[in-house]
Design an enzyme around this catalytic site. Structure first.
Site, short mmCIF file in Angstrom:
data_model
loop_
_atom_site.label_atom_id
_atom_site.label_comp_id
_atom_site.label_asym_id
_atom_site.label_seq_id
_atom_site.Cartn_x
_atom_site.Cartn_y
_atom_site.Cartn_z
N HIS A 56 -8.49 -70.81 -72.79
CA HIS A 56 -9.27 -70.17 -73.85
C HIS A 56 -8.45 -69.97 -75.12
O HIS A 56 -7.23 -69.83 -75.08
CB HIS A 56 -9.82 -68.83 -73.36
N GLU A 106 -8.09 -67.46 -77.07
CA GLU A 106 -7.32 -66.22 -77.15
C GLU A 106 -5.98 -66.34 -76.43
O GLU A 106 -4.97 -65.78 -76.87
CB GLU A 106 -8.12 -65.05 -76.53
N CYS A 121 -13.42 -63.26 -72.93
CA CYS A 121 -13.99 -63.14 -71.58
C CYS A 121 -13.25 -62.03 -70.83
O CYS A 121 -12.21 -61.55 -71.29
CB CYS A 121 -13.86 -64.48 -70.85
N CYS A 168 -9.45 -62.95 -70.19
CA CYS A 168 -8.69 -62.90 -71.45
C CYS A 168 -8.53 -61.45 -71.91
O CYS A 168 -7.45 -61.07 -72.39
CB CYS A 168 -9.37 -63.72 -72.54
#
Length: 148
Positions: A74, A76, A102, A105
């Site tokens: 992801h 992030e 999410c 994360c």
């Protein structure tokens, strides 16, 4: 060159950069992230496969039973990894992301020193919101003048 119209704010500029980075995503679920300190970009990231691995946009996403891609990292996390790779401290920074982090994360972000997250779109599973909030991270929906 003469500038027409009002100058954009730092938040507008940083979110626009996150949007541009989302266009680099190699996952079918694009997301871009920018890490900033004192209004200056210090790291960037986007959803994508690890180096050398096939891209979701080429071979399709490897999905879990909830429809989440398991093949890509992801945005992030990629932005944090970029900062770590280049020895950039994340203490006291703001994360700008096109989609709210999410749950996984969100848990990982609590240990980074990030103090604020500005997000544009909601994620399908907002369980991470409570995690981040309870750890003292300020959460701001982009475009909301009052914050949350």
């Amino acid at each position: 060159m003469v500038m027409k119209g009002p100058r954009i704010t730092r938040d507008e500029c940083l979110m626009e950069i996150a949007r541009v980075y989302s266009k680099r995503s190699t996952c079918n679920k694009p997301n871009g992230a920018v890490l900033a300190k004192e209004g200056r970009v210090i790291a960037t990231g986007y959803n994508g496969s690890p180096p050398g691995r096939p891209h979701c946009i080429d071979v399709g996403c490897l999905l879990d039973d909830r429809g989440h891609c398991l093949a890509s990292i992801h945005a992030e996390i990629n932005v944090i990894l970029m900062a770590a790779r280049y020895g950039i401290s994340t203490e006291g920074t703001t994360l700008y992301c096109t989609t709210f982090p999410c749950p996984l994360c969100s848990k990982l972000l609590t240990n980074t020193g990030i103090t604020k997250i500005v997000y544009e779109n909601l994620y399908s599973n907002m369980e991470g919101y409570g995690t981040l909030k309870s750890c003292g991270i300020e959460l701001v929906k982009y475009g909301n003048k009052k914050g949350d």
